[in-house]
Design an enzyme around this catalytic site. Structure first.
Site, PDB file in Angstrom:
ATOM      1  N   MET A  45       0.845  -1.204   0.000  1.00  0.00           N
ATOM      2  CA  MET A  45       0.000   0.000   0.000  1.00  0.00           C
ATOM      3  C   MET A  45       0.878   1.251   0.000  1.00  0.00           C
ATOM      4  SD  MET A  45      -3.413  -0.923   2.127  1.00  0.00           S
ATOM      5  CE  MET A  45      -2.772  -0.591   3.746  1.00  0.00           C
TER       6      MET A  45
ATOM      7  N   HIS B 126       9.047   1.494   3.283  1.00  0.00           N
ATOM      8  CA  HIS B 126      10.103   1.533   4.296  1.00  0.00           C
ATOM      9  C   HIS B 126      10.955   0.285   4.096  1.00  0.00           C
ATOM     10  CE1 HIS B 126       7.565  -1.435   6.256  1.00  0.00           C
ATOM     11  NE2 HIS B 126       6.571  -0.567   6.301  1.00  0.00           N
TER      12      HIS B 126
ATOM     13  N   HIS C  57       9.299  -3.151   3.436  1.00  0.00           N
ATOM     14  CA  HIS C  57       8.872  -3.424   2.051  1.00  0.00           C
ATOM     15  C   HIS C  57      10.082  -3.777   1.182  1.00  0.00           C
ATOM     16  CE1 HIS C  57       5.553  -0.456   3.242  1.00  0.00           C
ATOM     17  NE2 HIS C  57       4.861  -1.524   2.885  1.00  0.00           N
TER      18      HIS C  57
ATOM     19  N   GLN D  26     -10.435  -2.562   1.984  1.00  0.00           N
ATOM     20  CA  GLN D  26      -9.991  -3.208   3.212  1.00  0.00           C
ATOM     21  C   GLN D  26      -9.957  -2.246   4.401  1.00  0.00           C
ATOM     22  OE1 GLN D  26      -6.240  -4.540   1.329  1.00  0.00           O
ATOM     23  NE2 GLN D  26      -5.221  -3.876   3.206  1.00  0.00           N
TER      24      GLN D  26
ATOM     25  N   LYS E 189       5.046  -9.644   9.280  1.00  0.00           N
ATOM     26  CA  LYS E 189       4.494  -8.544  10.080  1.00  0.00           C
ATOM     27  C   LYS E 189       2.964  -8.608  10.123  1.00  0.00           C
ATOM     28  CE  LYS E 189       3.873  -4.153  11.443  1.00  0.00           C
ATOM     29  NZ  LYS E 189       2.493  -3.962  11.002  1.00  0.00           N
ATOM     30  N   ASP E 190       2.348  -8.975   8.982  1.00  0.00           N
ATOM     31  CA  ASP E 190       0.889  -9.122   8.924  1.00  0.00           C
ATOM     32  C   ASP E 190       0.588 -10.615   8.851  1.00  0.00           C
ATOM     33  OD1 ASP E 190      -0.085  -6.166   8.453  1.00  0.00           O
ATOM     34  OD2 ASP E 190       1.697  -6.460   7.229  1.00  0.00           O
TER      35      ASP E 190
HETATM   36  P1  AMP Z   1       1.493  -2.775   3.474  1.00  0.00           P
HETATM   37  O1  AMP Z   1       2.053  -1.753   2.539  1.00  0.00           O
HETATM   38  O2  AMP Z   1       1.514  -2.345   4.899  1.00  0.00           O
HETATM   39  O3  AMP Z   1       0.179  -3.336   3.014  1.00  0.00           O
HETATM   40  O4  AMP Z   1       2.511  -3.991   3.424  1.00  0.00           O
HETATM   41  C1  AMP Z   1       2.873  -4.580   2.209  1.00  0.00           C
HETATM   42  C2  AMP Z   1       3.666  -5.819   2.501  1.00  0.00           C
HETATM   43  O5  AMP Z   1       4.826  -5.474   3.256  1.00  0.00           O
HETATM   44  C3  AMP Z   1       2.884  -6.828   3.342  1.00  0.00           C
HETATM   45  O6  AMP Z   1       3.169  -8.142   2.875  1.00  0.00           O
HETATM   46  C4  AMP Z   1       3.437  -6.585   4.720  1.00  0.00           C
HETATM   47  O7  AMP Z   1       3.330  -7.706   5.572  1.00  0.00           O
HETATM   48  C5  AMP Z   1       4.881  -6.267   4.427  1.00  0.00           C
HETATM   49  N1  AMP Z   1       5.489  -5.535   5.528  1.00  0.00           N
HETATM   50  C6  AMP Z   1       4.976  -4.449   6.164  1.00  0.00           C
HETATM   51  N2  AMP Z   1       5.798  -4.084   7.184  1.00  0.00           N
HETATM   52  C7  AMP Z   1       6.834  -4.953   7.192  1.00  0.00           C
HETATM   53  C8  AMP Z   1       7.996  -5.114   8.017  1.00  0.00           C
HETATM   54  N3  AMP Z   1       8.256  -4.299   9.041  1.00  0.00           N
HETATM   55  N4  AMP Z   1       8.840  -6.130   7.729  1.00  0.00           N
HETATM   56  C9  AMP Z   1       8.584  -6.982   6.694  1.00  0.00           C
HETATM   57  N5  AMP Z   1       7.503  -6.887   5.892  1.00  0.00           N
HETATM   58  C10 AMP Z   1       6.634  -5.888   6.132  1.00  0.00           C
END
Ligand code: AMP
Length: 286
Positions: A30, A34, A37, A61, A149-150
């Site tokens: 999304m 950082h 990602h 979501q 993380k998720d």
């Molecule tokens: P998001 O942009 O938050 O939807 O996350 C995108 C992907 O990055 C998802 O698969 C998350 O689980 C992963 N992600 C988010 N934060 C972290 C983190 N601190 N370490 C590893 N993967 C992460």
């Protein structure tokens, strides 16, 4: 790196780029990128000839009272970071491109989505799986990388791929943390400085639970009590749950049926809701 924003351009660029470059690895996000990602991109690059990343803040979501409007969207910075980390194709669609019809066919996330995040955020996982399934169909990757993380999200995506016989592999990569233990998250940017400090209690509580498990404790409820006691030391942090679960089914862990466990938590810190987890009993931590 090529950046595309429409389905037609994505298909065109993939037809061109992927003809002689497989495997294709996919990292859905999304945005507000950082190092967490970027670790997924790195993981994808190890196995893939072509890496596709999507950045899409999926309206389906988010619940009506959640942080969709204030979710950070630093798209120019993201584009630079994606390019620097070795993404080949960056897909940044608008909502109308992904959801041209409002009441279409959707994915129903099933029993494993009832608890934890699913209970606090009704509809969240149906919305997440629907968009992930659509992205899988558009990108047609050989494998996709998700973050531990998720954990519940990763478990549900793996279950969807298994249950619907989707032709790709799911890789789950470890959580990347700040030096003080806080799990990296796009939402950390929304924390006021005082709340940022308080948010450290989440990883401290999870670490306490993990240490207890390492010391031989096998009563999940005792592990939960110890972690909750640490959380209670920071009364401004309001937990939604703190639980020891089976890391695949996300069902509460049972003392007499030891399996692979994780400890998961979610809490509100000021106006921001954070989630985190650690695996129990893994030498590589989380
Ligand atoms: P998001 O942009 O938050 O939807 O996350 C995108 C992907 O990055 C998802 O698969 C998350 O689980 C992963 N992600 C988010 N934060 C972290 C983190 N601190 N370490 C590893 N993967 C992460």
């Amino acid at each position: 790196m090529i950046r595309v924003s429409t389905v037609a351009d994505l298909r065109g660029s993939l037809a061109e780029a992927s003809a002689d470059r497989t495997p294709l690895g996919f990292v859905p996000t999304m945005g507000a990128l950082h190092r967490g990602h970027l670790s997924l991109v790195e993981r994808a690059r190890r196995r893939a000839d072509l890496v596709v990343m999507s950045i899409f803040v999926n309206p389906r979501q988010f619940g009506p009272n959640e942080d969709f409007a204030r979710y950070p969207r630093p798209i120019e910075q993201d584009e630079q970071m994606a390019a620097d980390s070795g993404v080949d194709v960056l897909f940044t669609p608008r909502a109308s491109e992904i959801f041209p019809v409002t009441q279409g066919v959707t994915i129903s996330s099933g029993d494993a989505a009832r608890r934890w995040e699913g209970e606090v955020r009704p509809g969240h996982f149906d919305g997440m799986l629907t968009v992930v399934a659509k992205l899988f169909n558009l990108v047609r990757p050989d494998f996709a990388v998700f973050g531990q993380k998720d954990l519940q999200q990763a478990a549900l995506v793996a279950a969807m791929v298994r249950d619907l016989n989707m032709p790709l592999g799911i890789v789950i990569a470890p959580t990347v943390r700040e030096s003080d233990g806080l799990a990296m998250s796009s939402r950390n940017r929304l924390l006021a400085p005082a709340d940022r400090e308080k948010a450290r209690v989440l990883s401290r509580a999870l670490s306490a639970a993990r240490s207890l498990f390492s010391d031989g404790e096998r009563d999940p409820r005792a592990i939960e009590s110890a972690g909750r006691a640490v959380l209670a030391g920071e009364p401004a942090v309001l937990p939604d749950y703190f639980a020891v679960v089976d890391r695949t089914t996300l069902e509460p862990a049972m003392r007499d049926s030891p399996g692979d466990w994780a400890v998961i938590t979610a809490a509100r810190v000021g106006a921001t809701r954070l989630i985190d987890n650690m695996l129990l009993g893994d030498s590589d931590g989380d």
